[in-house]
Design a protein around this motif. Structure first.
Motif, PDB file in Angstrom:
ATOM      1  N   PHE A  17       0.894  -1.159   0.000  1.00  0.00           N
ATOM      2  CA  PHE A  17       0.000   0.000   0.000  1.00  0.00           C
ATOM      3  C   PHE A  17       0.931   1.207   0.000  1.00  0.00           C
ATOM      4  O   PHE A  17       1.522   1.527   1.031  1.00  0.00           O
ATOM      5  CB  PHE A  17      -0.917   0.008   1.221  1.00  0.00           C
ATOM      6  CG  PHE A  17      -1.910  -1.119   1.219  1.00  0.00           C
ATOM      7  CD1 PHE A  17      -2.977  -1.123   0.313  1.00  0.00           C
ATOM      8  CD2 PHE A  17      -1.803  -2.182   2.098  1.00  0.00           C
ATOM      9  CE1 PHE A  17      -3.893  -2.156   0.292  1.00  0.00           C
ATOM     10  CE2 PHE A  17      -2.720  -3.219   2.085  1.00  0.00           C
ATOM     11  CZ  PHE A  17      -3.764  -3.206   1.175  1.00  0.00           C
ATOM     12  N   LEU A  20       4.271   1.069   1.937  1.00  0.00           N
ATOM     13  CA  LEU A  20       4.147   0.035   2.967  1.00  0.00           C
ATOM     14  C   LEU A  20       4.093  -1.349   2.320  1.00  0.00           C
ATOM     15  O   LEU A  20       3.162  -1.665   1.576  1.00  0.00           O
ATOM     16  CB  LEU A  20       2.872   0.287   3.785  1.00  0.00           C
ATOM     17  CG  LEU A  20       2.626  -0.618   4.984  1.00  0.00           C
ATOM     18  CD1 LEU A  20       3.670  -0.384   6.074  1.00  0.00           C
ATOM     19  CD2 LEU A  20       1.228  -0.383   5.541  1.00  0.00           C
ATOM     20  N   VAL A  22       3.213  -4.831   2.664  1.00  0.00           N
ATOM     21  CA  VAL A  22       2.401  -5.616   3.601  1.00  0.00           C
ATOM     22  C   VAL A  22       2.643  -7.114   3.434  1.00  0.00           C
ATOM     23  O   VAL A  22       2.853  -7.837   4.405  1.00  0.00           O
ATOM     24  CB  VAL A  22       0.913  -5.267   3.452  1.00  0.00           C
ATOM     25  CG1 VAL A  22       0.064  -6.149   4.345  1.00  0.00           C
ATOM     26  CG2 VAL A  22       0.690  -3.805   3.816  1.00  0.00           C
ATOM     27  N   SER A  41       0.104 -11.609  14.760  1.00  0.00           N
ATOM     28  CA  SER A  41      -0.226 -10.353  15.433  1.00  0.00           C
ATOM     29  C   SER A  41      -0.990  -9.424  14.516  1.00  0.00           C
ATOM     30  O   SER A  41      -0.875  -9.510  13.289  1.00  0.00           O
ATOM     31  CB  SER A  41       1.041  -9.643  15.873  1.00  0.00           C
ATOM     32  OG  SER A  41       1.844 -10.526  16.598  1.00  0.00           O
ATOM     33  N   SER A  42      -1.696  -8.507  15.129  1.00  0.00           N
ATOM     34  CA  SER A  42      -2.435  -7.496  14.389  1.00  0.00           C
ATOM     35  C   SER A  42      -1.490  -6.719  13.473  1.00  0.00           C
ATOM     36  O   SER A  42      -0.389  -6.345  13.882  1.00  0.00           O
ATOM     37  CB  SER A  42      -3.095  -6.566  15.415  1.00  0.00           C
ATOM     38  OG  SER A  42      -3.749  -5.551  14.749  1.00  0.00           O
ATOM     39  N   GLY A  43      -1.901  -6.533  12.230  1.00  0.00           N
ATOM     40  CA  GLY A  43      -1.103  -5.750  11.299  1.00  0.00           C
ATOM     41  C   GLY A  43      -0.092  -6.548  10.498  1.00  0.00           C
ATOM     42  O   GLY A  43       0.623  -5.991   9.664  1.00  0.00           O
ATOM     43  N   CYS A  44      -0.025  -7.866  10.713  1.00  0.00           N
ATOM     44  CA  CYS A  44       1.008  -8.660  10.014  1.00  0.00           C
ATOM     45  C   CYS A  44       0.599  -9.021   8.590  1.00  0.00           C
ATOM     46  O   CYS A  44       1.393  -9.591   7.850  1.00  0.00           O
ATOM     47  CB  CYS A  44       1.363  -9.913  10.807  1.00  0.00           C
ATOM     48  SG  CYS A  44       0.101 -11.191  10.765  1.00  0.00           S
ATOM     49  N   GLY A  45      -0.644  -8.724   8.199  1.00  0.00           N
ATOM     50  CA  GLY A  45      -1.047  -8.932   6.808  1.00  0.00           C
ATOM     51  C   GLY A  45      -2.046 -10.051   6.572  1.00  0.00           C
ATOM     52  O   GLY A  45      -2.311 -10.417   5.428  1.00  0.00           O
ATOM     53  N   LYS A  46      -2.663 -10.563   7.630  1.00  0.00           N
ATOM     54  CA  LYS A  46      -3.595 -11.695   7.490  1.00  0.00           C
ATOM     55  C   LYS A  46      -4.802 -11.339   6.613  1.00  0.00           C
ATOM     56  O   LYS A  46      -5.150 -12.064   5.683  1.00  0.00           O
ATOM     57  CB  LYS A  46      -4.091 -12.171   8.871  1.00  0.00           C
ATOM     58  CG  LYS A  46      -2.986 -12.546   9.838  1.00  0.00           C
ATOM     59  CD  LYS A  46      -3.515 -12.964  11.199  1.00  0.00           C
ATOM     60  CE  LYS A  46      -4.302 -11.902  11.955  1.00  0.00           C
ATOM     61  NZ  LYS A  46      -3.489 -10.736  12.362  1.00  0.00           N
ATOM     62  N   SER A  47      -5.444 -10.213   6.935  1.00  0.00           N
ATOM     63  CA  SER A  47      -6.620  -9.818   6.153  1.00  0.00           C
ATOM     64  C   SER A  47      -6.240  -9.528   4.709  1.00  0.00           C
ATOM     65  O   SER A  47      -6.968  -9.876   3.784  1.00  0.00           O
ATOM     66  CB  SER A  47      -7.288  -8.576   6.750  1.00  0.00           C
ATOM     67  OG  SER A  47      -7.780  -8.862   8.034  1.00  0.00           O
ATOM     68  N   THR A  48      -5.093  -8.886   4.536  1.00  0.00           N
ATOM     69  CA  THR A  48      -4.651  -8.550   3.179  1.00  0.00           C
ATOM     70  C   THR A  48      -4.460  -9.824   2.361  1.00  0.00           C
ATOM     71  O   THR A  48      -4.889  -9.901   1.204  1.00  0.00           O
ATOM     72  CB  THR A  48      -3.348  -7.734   3.234  1.00  0.00           C
ATOM     73  OG1 THR A  48      -3.583  -6.558   4.020  1.00  0.00           O
ATOM     74  CG2 THR A  48      -2.879  -7.327   1.847  1.00  0.00           C
ATOM     75  N   GLU A  57      -8.207  -7.361  -3.127  1.00  0.00           N
ATOM     76  CA  GLU A  57      -6.946  -6.652  -3.370  1.00  0.00           C
ATOM     77  C   GLU A  57      -6.252  -7.324  -4.541  1.00  0.00           C
ATOM     78  O   GLU A  57      -6.367  -8.537  -4.722  1.00  0.00           O
ATOM     79  CB  GLU A  57      -6.013  -6.730  -2.154  1.00  0.00           C
ATOM     80  CG  GLU A  57      -6.583  -6.238  -0.840  1.00  0.00           C
ATOM     81  CD  GLU A  57      -6.777  -4.723  -0.788  1.00  0.00           C
ATOM     82  OE1 GLU A  57      -6.362  -4.036  -1.740  1.00  0.00           O
ATOM     83  OE2 GLU A  57      -7.339  -4.253   0.203  1.00  0.00           O
TER      84      GLU A  57
HETATM   85  P1  ADP Z   1      -4.027  -8.036   9.944  1.00  0.00           P
HETATM   86  O1  ADP Z   1      -5.279  -8.533   9.319  1.00  0.00           O
HETATM   87  O2  ADP Z   1      -2.994  -9.111  10.123  1.00  0.00           O
HETATM   88  O3  ADP Z   1      -4.260  -7.301  11.226  1.00  0.00           O
HETATM   89  P2  ADP Z   1      -3.938  -6.276   7.645  1.00  0.00           P
HETATM   90  O4  ADP Z   1      -3.748  -7.168   6.480  1.00  0.00           O
HETATM   91  O5  ADP Z   1      -5.300  -5.757   7.884  1.00  0.00           O
HETATM   92  O6  ADP Z   1      -3.351  -6.997   8.951  1.00  0.00           O
HETATM   93  O7  ADP Z   1      -2.991  -5.021   7.514  1.00  0.00           O
HETATM   94  C1  ADP Z   1      -1.588  -5.125   7.302  1.00  0.00           C
HETATM   95  C2  ADP Z   1      -1.010  -3.737   7.182  1.00  0.00           C
HETATM   96  O8  ADP Z   1      -1.485  -3.129   6.000  1.00  0.00           O
HETATM   97  C3  ADP Z   1      -1.362  -2.797   8.315  1.00  0.00           C
HETATM   98  O9  ADP Z   1      -0.260  -1.985   8.569  1.00  0.00           O
HETATM   99  C4  ADP Z   1      -2.514  -1.992   7.737  1.00  0.00           C
HETATM  100  O10 ADP Z   1      -2.581  -0.724   8.326  1.00  0.00           O
HETATM  101  C5  ADP Z   1      -2.137  -1.902   6.283  1.00  0.00           C
HETATM  102  N1  ADP Z   1      -3.284  -1.781   5.369  1.00  0.00           N
HETATM  103  C6  ADP Z   1      -4.262  -2.701   5.207  1.00  0.00           C
HETATM  104  N2  ADP Z   1      -5.155  -2.319   4.274  1.00  0.00           N
HETATM  105  C7  ADP Z   1      -4.726  -1.109   3.827  1.00  0.00           C
HETATM  106  C8  ADP Z   1      -5.199  -0.173   2.843  1.00  0.00           C
HETATM  107  N3  ADP Z   1      -6.304  -0.410   2.142  1.00  0.00           N
HETATM  108  N4  ADP Z   1      -4.495   0.962   2.663  1.00  0.00           N
HETATM  109  C9  ADP Z   1      -3.355   1.215   3.369  1.00  0.00           C
HETATM  110  N5  ADP Z   1      -2.855   0.384   4.288  1.00  0.00           N
HETATM  111  C10 ADP Z   1      -3.517  -0.763   4.526  1.00  0.00           C
END
Ligand code: ADP
Ligand code: MG
Length: 249
Positions: A17, A20, A22, A41-48, A57
Motif C-alpha cells: 500500500f 508500505l 504488507v 499479530s495485528s497488522g502482520c497482513g492476514k486480512s490482506t 486486493e
Molecule cells: P491483519 O489482518 O494481520 O491485522 P492487515 O492485512 O489488515 O493486517 O494489515 C496489514 C497492514 O497493511 C497494516 O499496517 C494496515 O494498516 C495496512 N493496510 C491494510 N489495508 C490497507 C489499505 N487499504 N491501505 C493502506 N494500508 C492498509
C-alpha cells in the motif's frame, strides 16, 4: 474426477500500500478439503492475504492461482471476477449483512442476481442453509433483530447459498460477545467436517488446534512458521511464535 490441484496456490506474492510492504513474498498453498488457520499479530497482513485470495486486493508481484484461476494478472474481466466471487465465499468480522433486507432476502440476493436462480429455487436453497446453521425460524426477520452470533451464522449461510468451493473467514468471531462465539465455531466445525475448503484467520487457538488441519503463523508479511496444528500451537519453534501464543492464552 477428483481434482488434485491445490485450491489456492501462492508463490512469492507481494502486496504494497504505497511504500508500505504488507505481503513481502509469501508462499504457500491450501489443498482441497483442507482447513487452514492463519494466525499472527495485528497488522502482520492476514486480512490482506485473505483479500488477495478473492481479489478484493490485487497483488503487486508473484503468482496466485485460486480454484484454477490465475489472479497474477493486473486485469481480470467482469466475467472472471464474478466467477471467482461465486466460487470463493468470504465471511467478515462485521457480518456485512444488508440491514434493509430480511434474512431470506440477504440469502437469495446474490444467487438470483449473480447466478440467475429463480426466486423459488433460491428461497428453497436459502431455507435449507438456514436450517443447517440452526436459524430456520429467522427467515423473515431483519438483521437488527438478531444477536451477533445469529448474524454471523446468517452470513455463513449466505455464503453457502453461492455453492462456493472455498470459504475465507476473517476473524469471524472477533466481534462477538464471548458467550456467542461457540455457536459460530460449531457451525464452522460442521462445515469443516463436511469437507469444505476453509481458510480461517482467527485468534481462537482452541479452534485452530482442534479443527484446523494446518496452521500458518504470519509475521511481518511472511509465513514465519507452519505445520500441523499440534506442531505449530503446542510445539512452537520460534521465540516470536512462543511470545504470540503466550499472549493469546
Ligand atoms: P491483519 O489482518 O494481520 O491485522 P492487515 O492485512 O489488515 O493486517 O494489515 C496489514 C497492514 O497493511 C497494516 O499496517 C494496515 O494498516 C495496512 N493496510 C491494510 N489495508 C490497507 C489499505 N487499504 N491501505 C493502506 N494500508 C492498509
Ligand atoms: Mg485483519
Amino acid at each position: 474426477m477428483q481434482d488434485y490441484t491445490p485450491a489456492i496456490a501462492f508463490e512469492n506474492i507481494e502486496k504494497n500500500f504505497g511504500s508500505l510492504k504488507v505481503l513481502q513474498g509469501i508462499t504457500g498453498s491450501i489443498n482441497r478439503g483442507e482447513v487452514v488457520a492463519v494466525i499472527g499479530s495485528s497488522g502482520c497482513g492476514k486480512s490482506t492475504l485473505l483479500r488477495c485470495f478473492n481479489r478484493l486486493e490485487t497483488i503487486n508481484g508473484g503468482r496466485l492461482v485460486v480454484n484454477g484461476m490465475d489472479l497474477s494478472h493486473p486485469k481480470l474481466s467482469q466475467t472472471q471476477l464474478r466467477r471467482l466471487r461465486s466460487q470463493v465465499g468470504m465471511v467478515f468480522q462485521q457480518f456485512n449483512l444488508f440491514p434493509h433486507l430480511s434474512v431470506l432476502e440477504n440469502l437469495t440476493l446474490a444467487p438470483r442476481q449473480v447466478l440467475g436462480k429463480s426466486r423459488s429455487e433460491s428461497e428453497e436453497q436459502a431455507r435449507f442453509y438456514l436450517e443447517k446453521v440452526g436459524l430456520a425460524q429467522k427467515a423473515e426477520v431483519y438483521p437488527e433483530q438478531l444477536s451477533g452470533g445469529q448474524k454471523q451464522r446468517v452470513a455463513i449461510a449466505r455464503s453457502l447459498c453461492m455453492n462456493p468451493q472455498i470459504i475465507l473467514f476473517d476473524e469471524p468471531t472477533s466481534a462477538l460477545d464471548p458467550e456467542l462465539v461457540g455457536e459460530v465455531l460449531l457451525v464452522m466445525q460442521q462445515l469443516a467436517q463436511e469437507g469444505m475448503t476453509m481458510v480461517v484467520v482467527t485468534h481462537e487457538m482452541q479452534f485452530a488446534r482442534d479443527v484446523a488441519h494446518r496452521v500458518i503463523f504470519m509475521d511481518k508479511g511472511l509465513v514465519a512458521e507452519e505445520g500441523s496444528a499440534r506442531e505449530v500451537i503446542t510445539e512452537p519453534k520460534s521465540d516470536r511464535l512462543r511470545v504470540f501464543l503466550s499472549r493469546m492464552s
